[in-house]
Design an enzyme around this catalytic site. Structure first.
Site, PDB file in Angstrom:
ATOM      1  CB  SER A  78      -4.295   0.749  -0.105  1.00  0.00           C
ATOM      2  OG  SER A  78      -5.605   1.078   0.235  1.00  0.00           O
TER       3      SER A  78
ATOM      4  CB  ALA B  13     -11.400   5.333  -3.817  1.00  0.00           C
ATOM      5  CB  CYS B  14      -9.494   1.705  -0.704  1.00  0.00           C
ATOM      6  SG  CYS B  14      -8.311   0.871   0.299  1.00  0.00           S
ATOM      7  N   PRO B  15      -7.361   4.302   0.014  1.00  0.00           N
ATOM      8  CG  PRO B  15      -5.300   5.084   0.856  1.00  0.00           C
ATOM      9  CD  PRO B  15      -6.120   4.980  -0.402  1.00  0.00           C
TER      10      PRO B  15
END
Lengths: 375, 75
Positions: A78, B13-15
């Site tokens: 992220s 996987a994130c995000p």
């Protein structure tokens, strides 16, 4: 503009040097409140990545242009996602490689002092989690105390110094982090030591650390003297190294003292904790340099990133050592305890050899700060 | 559980699980339920926090053999 990865080691150096920088932490608010990169000159902003999926225009004016900007998340995915959007807006930006997981695992070795007959003692600062491990080196041999799960770091460090690891000790059965002690001892064919009172349920062989037991490092006979000092756990043992250093485990920290509730009831052990701190430790030389197994706040770090203080100074300045009234002391260590460390029951089970989860699960178990102290 | 849509975010996987959930949710009507399957451990806390922040309701969740399933009602 470009997105640059920055390693946990590089961030650790910035924290130790008290550098000014900006962290945009894109984990969710609970995770950020619970645990973050601590530093005396860090400016923070916390916005979960899922609130930035449409773009970063709205927060751009809050991101400084005159200092380094590092985007941080749990694992890194992220943070790259957000950092790329910031770069697209024409800003230079970094992201923490491996995220908070890498931060939690980074160890920074610092030499804390010399031994009288040659040799030295090193502290391994796990800056993201506040754990401290030690390597005592003398004449080609090394003893490790309170090793963390990242066993390669210790084994490689010993190789670099060209010393053989002979003994691996844990001051107590840890509840906040997974011990690497047994794994290192197995890898180097050394001896693993534990206090027997903490080891009643362990599933493996170990050498019992008993009061007065002496372990020697190298031919120059640097003695490590075990001192039974219960309170954080019933078996907690301190070590006096070379009559100069006091490895206090989780009993005494720089600005706080050990909590008595992670392996039993606070009320059961508070008396032991007081006896250790107010009686046993009082009988020791005040010029011993205290080397604890944890730090709680970043202010406890010395200029060079190490964590240590003379015992005499702690008697004077550590609040936990200066509560005359026993009832008040009892209230302080049992009445207002911080939350328990993440997965502490599972971590204890693992350190007893009862469970053996995979590495990814071990990482998850160790997320968060150590929380072994009360102030 | 009567889900209007099912989103397979396994292996992501994130995000990405949240990014996909958000996109799918945009195409849905208020009150409808989105079922999401993931394997990323971090998705549990993140989907919960995302649902809360977006005004959605986490109706239920379960874990089975490493697969997390969430039911989120659009708010």
């Amino acid at each position: 503009m470009i997105v640059t990865p920055i390693t946990a080691g590089e961030v650790a150096k910035k924290v130790i040097n008290k550098e000014n920088f900006f962290i945009l932490d894109v984990r969710n608010e609970d995770a950020f409140t619970d645990w973050k990169i601590e530093g005396e000159s860090i400016q923070y902003m916390n916005i979960p990545y899922f609130d930035l999926i449409d773009g970063v225009e709205e927060i751009l004016d809050q991101i400084p242009t005159d200092k380094e900007v590092i985007v941080v998340c749990a694992k890194e995915g992220s943070s790259i996602f957000v950092a790329e959007m910031i770069a697209e807006e024409g800003r230079d930006v970094s992201y923490l490689q491996g995220g908070m997981k890498a931060w939690s695992e980074h160890l920074e070795p610092v030499k804390v002092g010399d031994l009288k007959d040659g040799g030295a003692i090193y502290q391994f600062v796990r800056i993201g989690k506040g754990c401290l491990s030690y390597m005592i080196v003398s004449n080609g041999e090394a003893v490790i105390v309170d090793a963390t799960r990242m066993t390669d770091v210790f084994i490689d460090f010993a190789k670099q110094l060209d010393v053989k690891i002979t003994n691996v000790l844990d001051t107590h059965l840890h509840a906040d982090h997974i011990s690497g002690g047994r794994k290192i001892a197995e890898a180097v064919n050394g001896t693993y030591w534990l206090p027997p009172k903490d080891a009643t349920e362990v599933t493996f062989d170990y050498e019992p650390l008993e009061d007065g037991r002496v372990i020697t490092v190298g031919t120059s006979k640097i003695d490590i003297q075990a001192l039974y000092s219960p309170g954080h756990t019933i078996g907690s043992t301190s070590f006096i190294v070379d009559n100069a250093y006091l490895l206090s485990g989780d009993i005494l920290f720089i600005d706080s003292i050990g909590r008595p509730d992670l392996a039993g009831l606070a009320e059961d052990w508070v008396g032991d904790l007081r006896e250790t701190l107010y009686s046993r430790y009082r009988g020791l030389a005040e010029d011993l340099l205290v080397l604890p197994a944890h730090f709680m706040i970043i202010e406890e770090l010395n200029e060079d990133g190490s964590v240590s203080e003379k015992l005499g100074k702690l008697f004077a300045n550590n609040h936990g050592l200066n509560i005359e009234d026993e009832q008040e002391f009892r209230q302080m260590v049992t009445g207002n305890l911080p939350p328990q460390p993440n997965a502490y029951q599972e971590i204890r089970q693992m350190n007893m050899g009862k469970i053996a989860p995979d590495e990814e699960t071990q990482r998850e178990m160790e997320i968060g700060p150590n929380r072994c102290a009360v102030r | 559980m009567n889900a209007a849509k099912v989103l397979d975010a396994k292996g992501l996987a994130c995000p990405m699980p949240v990014v996909r959930a958000r996109k799918t949710m945009k195409e849905m009507e208020t009150g409808e339920i989105l079922e999401i399957q993931t394997t990323d451990k971090g998705s549990r806390a993140d989907l919960t926090a995302w649902a809360k922040s977006g005004g959605h309701e986490m109706i239920d969740q379960k874990e089975d053999a490493g697969v997390f399933t969430f039911w989120i009602k659009k708010g």
